[in-house]
Design an enzyme around this catalytic site. Structure first.
Site, PDB file in Angstrom:
ATOM      1  N   LYS A   1       0.826  -1.207   0.000  1.00 25.36           N
ATOM      2  CA  LYS A   1       0.000   0.000   0.000  1.00 25.36           C
ATOM      3  C   LYS A   1       0.862   1.259   0.000  1.00 25.36           C
ATOM      4  CE  LYS A   1      -1.772   1.522   3.955  1.00 25.36           C
ATOM      5  NZ  LYS A   1      -1.633   2.966   4.233  1.00 25.36           N
ATOM      6  N   ASN A   2       1.874   1.285   0.861  1.00 23.17           N
ATOM      7  CA  ASN A   2       2.681   2.491   1.019  1.00 23.17           C
ATOM      8  C   ASN A   2       3.602   2.751  -0.169  1.00 23.17           C
ATOM      9  OD1 ASN A   2       1.512   3.037   3.492  1.00 23.17           O
ATOM     10  ND2 ASN A   2       3.122   2.036   4.669  1.00 23.17           N
TER      11      ASN A   2
ATOM     12  N   CYS B   1      -5.798   7.763  10.065  1.00 16.12           N
ATOM     13  CA  CYS B   1      -5.879   7.046  11.334  1.00 16.12           C
ATOM     14  C   CYS B   1      -6.200   7.985  12.476  1.00 16.12           C
ATOM     15  CB  CYS B   1      -4.572   6.317  11.621  1.00 16.12           C
ATOM     16  SG  CYS B   1      -4.358   4.821  10.632  1.00 16.12           S
TER      17      CYS B   1
ATOM     18  N   ARG C   1      -0.274  14.139  12.924  1.00 18.83           N
ATOM     19  CA  ARG C   1       0.905  13.950  12.080  1.00 18.83           C
ATOM     20  C   ARG C   1       0.954  15.136  11.124  1.00 18.83           C
ATOM     21  NH1 ARG C   1       0.304   7.924   9.958  1.00 18.83           N
ATOM     22  NH2 ARG C   1      -1.903   8.218  10.409  1.00 18.83           N
TER      23      ARG C   1
ATOM     24  N   ASP D   1       5.319   0.658  11.940  1.00 22.50           N
ATOM     25  CA  ASP D   1       4.138  -0.054  11.464  1.00 22.50           C
ATOM     26  C   ASP D   1       4.095  -1.513  11.905  1.00 22.50           C
ATOM     27  OD1 ASP D   1       3.021   2.125  10.282  1.00 22.50           O
ATOM     28  OD2 ASP D   1       3.490   1.561   8.212  1.00 22.50           O
TER      29      ASP D   1
ATOM     30  N   ARG E   1      -8.174  -1.246   5.026  1.00 25.38           N
ATOM     31  CA  ARG E   1      -7.429  -0.151   4.407  1.00 25.38           C
ATOM     32  C   ARG E   1      -6.047  -0.596   3.954  1.00 25.38           C
ATOM     33  NH1 ARG E   1      -5.905   3.706   8.025  1.00 25.38           N
ATOM     34  NH2 ARG E   1      -4.883   4.602   6.215  1.00 25.38           N
TER      35      ARG E   1
END
Length: 438
Positions: A43-44, A137, A142, A325, A417
């Site tokens: 995903k990232n 989230c 952030r 993570d 997600r």
């Protein structure tokens, strides 16, 4: 300050699969997992590459793109800008020829922080943008200040206007920018923007996560001039135009680490297919320290868990250190370990919303600031728990795999997600998992 958006209508977003908003996982614990599991695209890595398609008009192909709520949401963001986005299994095709708007609206951006990635490409290609401040989230602020100060150093005059980051009549130029702290998102943002900027941009103290290095490699394949990828200093010489992207998304190192942790907790043997071992080496080393046997091959890793993990101390760090993570998943491992583990998160100091939920299952965790002291217990008990964010969801599912009795993990839309077919992959490995509608 207002930014003019196109007078032409934007494309309507296509429908996406159900986000699982009212879904829950019901897990019966007590079975060791074994077998092989193919790790999905990251995903990232996929999201910034999807944003990068805005830099070049044309048809872009992203293979091994994970089917996730986040990738579908990002597709909707691109469609709002006028792109045509189609998903066929694990291929995403994005046609950015008809992009006719520079506004990424709140109703989409609020659901996913990564939507801010469109800011730099829009400014670079169109000289204007109106992008909502991001959401995502629930845990912790952030800030996007490094994104903004970096783009401002490159000549973008940006304002915050009613919750939107706005800029118009922007002509990006080369700059020398030093990141005060290492930031994956801001590095990706400035890297993309610099490819079309006028002149040379030097970025210091950049992130070197695989997702960033691969993004730079993809941009270079499309005609960008980039030096220093994989180091803390990257130099980008702006070009006039880029070619469309045709690439495969790398394997998700966090998903790989999560399934490796499942082997560690359940005492089973799991082979992770289609992975790059170096990308999650820090996680593998900690699992070895906990008593796992790890066999690394070129594109797969086999993990065999011990009868009971040993306690390990973990401190999260930027890559190549232990990833934040994986902090929640490693806490799940530590919760049943023999001994006391100390887990410190130096990246996000308040990323511990999973602690009270693990405690509901019998975990013994004392939290002081950004340090969790985990005294391992011999067994956890099934209980109703609630997922609070993406990685917390995975940690609770891992804990449920070894808990006595039944655990219901609610609000798993967080899980959807970032994990593709997570419950089905667990079932294929022998877990008793059922997805239900609450």
């Amino acid at each position: 300050m207002d930014v003019a958006t196109s007078v032409l209508p934007t494309a309507a977003p296509s429908s996406s699969r159900n986000s699982g908003t009212m879904d829950a996982l019901v897990i019966q614990g007590g079975r060791p997992l074994s077998g092989r599991v193919a790790i999905s695209g990251a995903k990232n890595a996929a999201l910034p590459v999807m944003a990068a398609t805005l830099l070049a008009p044309g048809v872009h192909r992203l293979r091994n793109c994970p089917q996730l709520v986040d990738t579908r949401t990002f597709g909707k963001v691109l469609e709002k800008l006028g792109a045509k986005v189609t998903f066929q299994k694990n291929e995403c095709v994005i046609d950015t020829t008809g992009v006719n708007s520079v506004e990424a609206p709140y109703e989409l951006v609020k659901t996913m922080r990564a939507s801010i990635y469109v800011l730099g490409p829009l400014l670079a290609r169109f000289g204007a943008a109106r992008v909502s401040l991001p959401g995502g989230c629930a845990w912790g602020p952030r800030p996007v200040n490094l994104h903004l100060t970096g783009l401002q150093a490159m000549g973008a005059q940006l304002d915050i206007d009613h919750g939107y980051i706005t800029g118009k009549d922007v002509k990006l130029h080369g700059a020398h920018f030093n990141f005060d702290v290492v930031s994956v998102g801001a590095t990706a943002q400035l890297l993309m923007a610099a490819t079309l900027a006028d002149g040379v941009t030097v970025l210091e103290n950049v992130a070197i996560e695989p997702d960033i290095t691969v993004l730079g490699e993809v941009l270079a394949q499309c005609g960008a001039k980039i030096e220093g990828l994989g180091t803390r200093r990257v130099t980008v010489t702006g070009v006039k135009e880029l070619r469309p992207i045709d690439t495969a998304i790398i394997a998700d190192r966090i998903e790989a680490g999560t399934f490796a942790a499942a082997a560690a907790m359940t005492g089973g043997t799991i082979t992770l297919e289609q992975v790059i071992p170096d990308h999650f080496e820090a996680s593998l080393r900690k699992l070895e320290e906990s008593g796992c046997t790890v066999v690394r091959e070129v594109d797969e890793v086999t993990i065999t868990g011990p009868s009971r993990p040993r306690a390990v101390d973990v401190t999260t760090m930027v890559f190549p250190g232990f990833p934040t993570d994986m902090q929640a998943q490693m806490m799940a491992v530590a919760s049943i370990a023999n001994g006391t583990s100390v887990i410190t998160d130096t990246i996000y100091l308040d990323r511990f919303t999973h602690v009270p939920e693990l405690a509901r299952m019998g975990a013994n965790i004392e939290l002081k600031g950004n340090v969790a002291v985990v005294k391992g217990v011999e067994r956890l008990s099934g209980a109703p728990v609630m997922a609070t964010d993406l990685r917390a969801s995975a940690a609770l599912a891992l804990a449920a795999l070894v808990a006595e009795g039944e655990t219901k993990v609610s609000r798993i839309y967080h899980l959807d997600r970032g994990y593709e077919n997570f419950d089905q992959k667990l079932r294929d490995l022998g877990a008793r998992v059922e997805r239900i509608r609450e």
